[in-house]
Design a protein around this motif. Structure first.
Motif, mmCIF file in Angstrom:
data_model
loop_
_atom_site.group_PDB
_atom_site.id
_atom_site.type_symbol
_atom_site.label_atom_id
_atom_site.label_comp_id
_atom_site.label_asym_id
_atom_site.label_seq_id
_atom_site.Cartn_x
_atom_site.Cartn_y
_atom_site.Cartn_z
ATOM 1 N N GLU A 185 1.005 -1.140 0.175
ATOM 2 C CA GLU A 185 -0.161 0.060 0.089
ATOM 3 C C GLU A 185 0.843 1.257 -0.080
ATOM 4 O O GLU A 185 2.125 1.265 0.850
ATOM 5 N N GLU A 191 -1.804 6.383 9.401
ATOM 6 C CA GLU A 191 -2.142 5.499 8.287
ATOM 7 C C GLU A 191 -1.394 4.120 8.298
ATOM 8 O O GLU A 191 -2.230 3.055 7.772
ATOM 9 N N ASN A 198 -4.180 1.968 10.211
ATOM 10 C CA ASN A 198 -5.348 1.902 9.424
ATOM 11 C C ASN A 198 -5.110 0.670 8.572
ATOM 12 O O ASN A 198 -5.871 -0.364 8.308
ATOM 13 N N SER A 199 -3.862 0.599 7.952
ATOM 14 C CA SER A 199 -3.508 -0.295 7.161
ATOM 15 C C SER A 199 -3.485 -1.910 7.775
ATOM 16 O O SER A 199 -3.929 -2.863 7.217
ATOM 17 N N ASN A 257 -5.040 -2.460 10.461
ATOM 18 C CA ASN A 257 -6.568 -3.026 10.984
ATOM 19 C C ASN A 257 -7.405 -3.531 9.792
ATOM 20 O O ASN A 257 -8.047 -4.386 9.944
ATOM 21 N N ASN A 258 -7.230 -2.829 8.685
ATOM 22 C CA ASN A 258 -7.813 -3.416 7.280
ATOM 23 C C ASN A 258 -7.088 -4.904 7.088
ATOM 24 O O ASN A 258 -8.107 -5.776 6.700
ATOM 25 N N GLN A 296 -8.818 -7.322 9.432
ATOM 26 C CA GLN A 296 -10.123 -7.611 9.414
ATOM 27 C C GLN A 296 -10.269 -8.781 8.363
ATOM 28 O O GLN A 296 -11.361 -9.763 8.570
#
Length: 327
Positions: free
Chosen positions: A244, A296, A299-300, A302-303, A306
């Motif tokens: 990413e 950021e 967030n990456s 955690n994504n 999931q």
């Protein structure tokens, strides 16, 4: 009064040696067992000659040259003829005889995605399946218009509602237009293309000792801190499972020295980082920089968790010019 005419650089006792020197140059290139490594960046080209022996790899003639920012498109020369001429001149200046060439491309040159393929297929069958228009794989550019590869990720095999089993692969594809431009550049520079590699794959090889011992649910994070962005790669024991592009931190300055300044720095054993930190214009990384990139990064992670609830991040590796900031 008479004057003695200047002697040309390629003469010996007044005899023009340029043709002989060109033949010697070509012969040494033909018999060289070394490699030329090339990397095209936003506004630079970096080249180095590598020599492999049974015990190690040695590097010589490292050279980085500034180029116009519009000379490169996604890590590939826009005008192959002009770039080829520059490469040939640099090789002659540095006395680099290697013809076999390996090129490193930045992440933005490729489209990367996790794809699911029937688990019973071999790697060659899986590659053909991914390239089939009936596979149902949704990607931005049809694979037939790209040069692509897939590698198994080691992620757990999935079971669908109808009982089918799917294996997850990591897909990387580069548009053929970019590959064609690169091939033209290499050919016009009288080089032989041996391999093309994405930068983060090269860096992951340097981490092989760290990734080889990872358990199935353990992952490492690689952050390549570059001036225009930070490239985040999550890797397991079998290779990358996510990549990413996130925010960049404050740019670490690159020092430009005169030849006298360069000699003085070498004499005092000063590194490029030490010279940059000693410059009065250097600005240290700020707390705001850290807050943005940490947000950021979280967030990456955690994504990713999931989709993979049992994933455990056990370490972070830093690379890139901006990793030279202290602390």
């Amino acid at each position: 009064m008479t004057t003695t005419p200047p002697v040309a650089a390629n003469t010996f006792l007044g005899v023009d040696m340029s043709r002989l020197l060109d033949k010697v140059w070509l012969f040494r290139r033909q018999v060289s067992n070394k490699f030329l490594l090339l990397e095209f960046a936003r506004n630079t080209i970096t080249l180095v000659e590598a020599n492999y022996s049974e015990t190690d790899v040695s590097y010589t003639h490292l050279r980085r040259v500034q180029i116009p920012e519009d000379a490169v498109e996604r890590g590939v020369p826009k005008e192959p003829a002009l770039m080829a001429e520059l490469i040939k001149n640099l090789c002659k200046e540095e006395k680099i005889y290697a013809k076999r060439t390996a090129v490193v491309l930045p992440p933005e040159a490729a489209f990367c995605k996790l794809i699911d393929i029937p688990a019973e297929l071999t790697i060659e069958e899986a590659r053909a399946y991914a390239n089939s228009s009936n596979s149902g794989i949704q990607i931005a550019i049809p694979l037939k218009q790209t040069d692509f590869d897939i590698i198994p990720t080691g992620l757990a095999i999935k079971a669908t509602t109808d009982g089918k089993k799917l294996r997850t692969y990591y897909l990387t594809s580069v548009p053929k237009k970019l590959i064609d431009q690169l091939l033209d550049t290499i050919q016009l520079a009288d080089l032989e293309l041996h391999s093309i590699e994405l930068g983060f794959f090269c860096q992951l090889r340097l981490m092989a000792a760290d990734t080889a011992g990872l358990l199935p649910n353990q992952y490492l994070i690689l952050l390549e801190l570059l001036p225009d962005a930070t490239h985040l790669t999550i890797t397991g024991a079998f290779g990358p499972v996510a990549i990413e592009r996130i925010a960049a931190i404050r740019e670490f300055p690159q020092v430009e020295l005169s030849s006298d300044g360069e000699n003085a720095a070498i004499a005092e054993a000063l590194s490029g980082e030490a010279l940059a930190l000693g410059n009065e214009n250097y600005m240290p990384i700020s707390e705001l920089d850290l807050r943005v990139i940490i947000r950021e990064l979280n967030n990456s992670i955690n994504n990713f968790k999931q989709l993979n609830p049992n994933a455990e991040m056990i370490g972070v590796a830093l690379s890139g010019i901006n990793s030279a900031h202290p602390m």
